[in-house]
Design a protein around this motif. Sequence first.
Motif, PDB file in Angstrom:
ATOM      1  N   ASP A   1     -17.507  15.783  19.027  1.00 53.26           N
ATOM      2  CA  ASP A   1     -17.823  14.396  19.404  1.00 53.26           C
ATOM      3  C   ASP A   1     -18.495  13.665  18.250  1.00 53.26           C
ATOM      4  N   ARG A   2     -19.363  14.360  17.519  1.00 55.90           N
ATOM      5  CA  ARG A   2     -20.003  13.736  16.350  1.00 55.90           C
ATOM      6  C   ARG A   2     -18.963  13.417  15.277  1.00 55.90           C
ATOM      7  N   ALA A   3     -18.002  14.312  15.096  1.00 56.75           N
ATOM      8  CA  ALA A   3     -16.931  14.067  14.129  1.00 56.75           C
ATOM      9  C   ALA A   3     -16.080  12.878  14.562  1.00 56.75           C
ATOM     10  N   ARG A   4     -15.825  12.770  15.848  1.00 54.55           N
ATOM     11  CA  ARG A   4     -15.065  11.629  16.373  1.00 54.55           C
ATOM     12  C   ARG A   4     -15.801  10.326  16.093  1.00 54.55           C
ATOM     13  N   GLN A   5     -17.086  10.305  16.381  1.00 55.81           N
ATOM     14  CA  GLN A   5     -17.883   9.095  16.162  1.00 55.81           C
ATOM     15  C   GLN A   5     -17.937   8.745  14.675  1.00 55.81           C
ATOM     16  N   ALA A   6     -18.103   9.747  13.830  1.00 53.68           N
ATOM     17  CA  ALA A   6     -18.133   9.497  12.387  1.00 53.68           C
ATOM     18  C   ALA A   6     -16.802   8.935  11.902  1.00 53.68           C
ATOM     19  N   THR A   7     -15.711   9.438  12.449  1.00 53.70           N
ATOM     20  CA  THR A   7     -14.390   8.927  12.073  1.00 53.70           C
ATOM     21  C   THR A   7     -14.233   7.477  12.507  1.00 53.70           C
ATOM     22  N   LEU A   8     -14.628   7.176  13.729  1.00 52.41           N
ATOM     23  CA  LEU A   8     -14.520   5.804  14.229  1.00 52.41           C
ATOM     24  C   LEU A   8     -15.360   4.831  13.416  1.00 52.41           C
ATOM     25  N   CYS A   9     -16.496   5.298  12.926  1.00 50.79           N
ATOM     26  CA  CYS A   9     -17.403   4.439  12.148  1.00 50.79           C
ATOM     27  C   CYS A   9     -17.076   4.449  10.662  1.00 50.79           C
ATOM     28  N   GLY A  10     -16.169   5.314  10.240  1.00 52.34           N
ATOM     29  CA  GLY A  10     -15.861   5.422   8.818  1.00 52.34           C
ATOM     30  C   GLY A  10     -17.006   6.048   8.033  1.00 52.34           C
ATOM     31  N   ASP A  11     -17.773   6.896   8.674  1.00 54.03           N
ATOM     32  CA  ASP A  11     -18.934   7.533   8.043  1.00 54.03           C
ATOM     33  C   ASP A  11     -18.486   8.823   7.348  1.00 54.03           C
ATOM     34  N   TYR A  12     -18.032   8.684   6.115  1.00 50.05           N
ATOM     35  CA  TYR A  12     -17.487   9.820   5.389  1.00 50.05           C
ATOM     36  C   TYR A  12     -18.577  10.829   5.013  1.00 50.05           C
ATOM     37  N   ARG A  13     -19.791  10.363   4.829  1.00 50.42           N
ATOM     38  CA  ARG A  13     -20.889  11.281   4.536  1.00 50.42           C
ATOM     39  C   ARG A  13     -21.110  12.230   5.721  1.00 50.42           C
ATOM     40  N   ALA A  14     -21.133  11.674   6.930  1.00 53.40           N
ATOM     41  CA  ALA A  14     -21.311  12.507   8.124  1.00 53.40           C
ATOM     42  C   ALA A  14     -20.144  13.475   8.283  1.00 53.40           C
ATOM     43  N   LEU A  15     -18.922  13.002   8.029  1.00 55.36           N
ATOM     44  CA  LEU A  15     -17.764  13.888   8.122  1.00 55.36           C
ATOM     45  C   LEU A  15     -17.866  15.028   7.115  1.00 55.36           C
ATOM     46  N   ASP A  16     -18.333  14.715   5.925  1.00 51.13           N
ATOM     47  CA  ASP A  16     -18.506  15.747   4.916  1.00 51.13           C
ATOM     48  C   ASP A  16     -19.536  16.781   5.374  1.00 51.13           C
ATOM     49  N   GLN A  17     -20.624  16.301   5.954  1.00 49.81           N
ATOM     50  CA  GLN A  17     -21.672  17.212   6.421  1.00 49.81           C
ATOM     51  C   GLN A  17     -21.200  18.063   7.607  1.00 49.81           C
ATOM     52  N   LEU A  18     -20.272  17.541   8.364  1.00 58.08           N
ATOM     53  CA  LEU A  18     -19.756  18.277   9.530  1.00 58.08           C
ATOM     54  C   LEU A  18     -18.636  19.250   9.162  1.00 58.08           C
ATOM     55  N   SER A  19     -18.119  19.170   7.957  1.00 58.89           N
ATOM     56  CA  SER A  19     -16.949  19.977   7.617  1.00 58.89           C
ATOM     57  C   SER A  19     -17.219  21.480   7.699  1.00 58.89           C
ATOM     58  N   ALA A  20     -18.351  21.953   7.212  1.00 54.24           N
ATOM     59  CA  ALA A  20     -18.644  23.397   7.271  1.00 54.24           C
ATOM     60  C   ALA A  20     -18.813  23.875   8.723  1.00 54.24           C
ATOM     61  N   PRO A  21     -19.613  23.175   9.554  1.00 52.65           N
ATOM     62  CA  PRO A  21     -19.708  23.618  10.949  1.00 52.65           C
ATOM     63  C   PRO A  21     -18.363  23.553  11.691  1.00 52.65           C
ATOM     64  N   LEU A  22     -17.552  22.558  11.376  1.00 50.09           N
ATOM     65  CA  LEU A  22     -16.241  22.460  12.020  1.00 50.09           C
ATOM     66  C   LEU A  22     -15.314  23.578  11.562  1.00 50.09           C
ATOM     67  N   LYS A  23     -15.441  23.979  10.307  1.00 44.75           N
ATOM     68  CA  LYS A  23     -14.639  25.102   9.825  1.00 44.75           C
ATOM     69  C   LYS A  23     -15.032  26.378  10.568  1.00 44.75           C
ATOM     70  N   ALA A  24     -16.323  26.556  10.824  1.00 47.65           N
ATOM     71  CA  ALA A  24     -16.787  27.730  11.575  1.00 47.65           C
ATOM     72  C   ALA A  24     -16.222  27.723  12.999  1.00 47.65           C
ATOM     73  N   ILE A  25     -16.149  26.536  13.590  1.00 45.54           N
ATOM     74  CA  ILE A  25     -15.556  26.409  14.931  1.00 45.54           C
ATOM     75  C   ILE A  25     -14.087  26.831  14.888  1.00 45.54           C
ATOM     76  N   THR A  26     -13.382  26.401  13.873  1.00 46.38           N
ATOM     77  CA  THR A  26     -11.970  26.747  13.724  1.00 46.38           C
ATOM     78  C   THR A  26     -11.791  28.258  13.603  1.00 46.38           C
ATOM     79  N   GLU A  27     -12.650  28.870  12.812  1.00 49.45           N
ATOM     80  CA  GLU A  27     -12.558  30.327  12.644  1.00 49.45           C
ATOM     81  C   GLU A  27     -12.840  31.048  13.958  1.00 49.45           C
ATOM     82  N   LYS A  28     -13.837  30.581  14.711  1.00 46.64           N
ATOM     83  CA  LYS A  28     -14.150  31.207  15.998  1.00 46.64           C
ATOM     84  C   LYS A  28     -12.987  31.016  16.971  1.00 46.64           C
ATOM     85  N   ALA A  29     -12.405  29.839  16.967  1.00 50.48           N
ATOM     86  CA  ALA A  29     -11.290  29.560  17.873  1.00 50.48           C
ATOM     87  C   ALA A  29     -10.082  30.445  17.574  1.00 50.48           C
TER      88      ALA A  29
END
Length: 109
Positions: A13-41
């Motif tokens: 949800d945070r990644a969605r909000q960052a995308t909607l707002c064009g907040d590339y810094r937040a997306l960059d900060q979320l990339s590592a945790p999102l990668k971990a989610i992908t690996e767990k999935a």
Amino acid sequence: MTDQTQHALDLLDRARQATLCGDYRALDQLSAPLKAITEKASTDAAFAAAIRPAAERNARLLQMALNGIENVRKRLVDQKQQMANFGTYDAAGHHAVHVMRPEALQQKI
């Protein structure tokens, strides 16, 4: 729903909000945790099924954002080409002055 699943959904949800707002810094900060989610999935089918709708929503949203960026880039290139041909003419209809040189416009893009 487990705490891990809820945490993953919150991150999505945070990644969605960052995308909607064009907040590339937040997306960059979320990339590592999102990668971990992908690996767990990839190893936990129940976890993957629980986050799939949110992940697919984000994938569609990111694809639309990328399409928008590509369309803007194409429009800028088109405008650059049009501006390169923009000029003024004297009373006799002869080309008088270029308003903007292509090199100057290239630096702005």
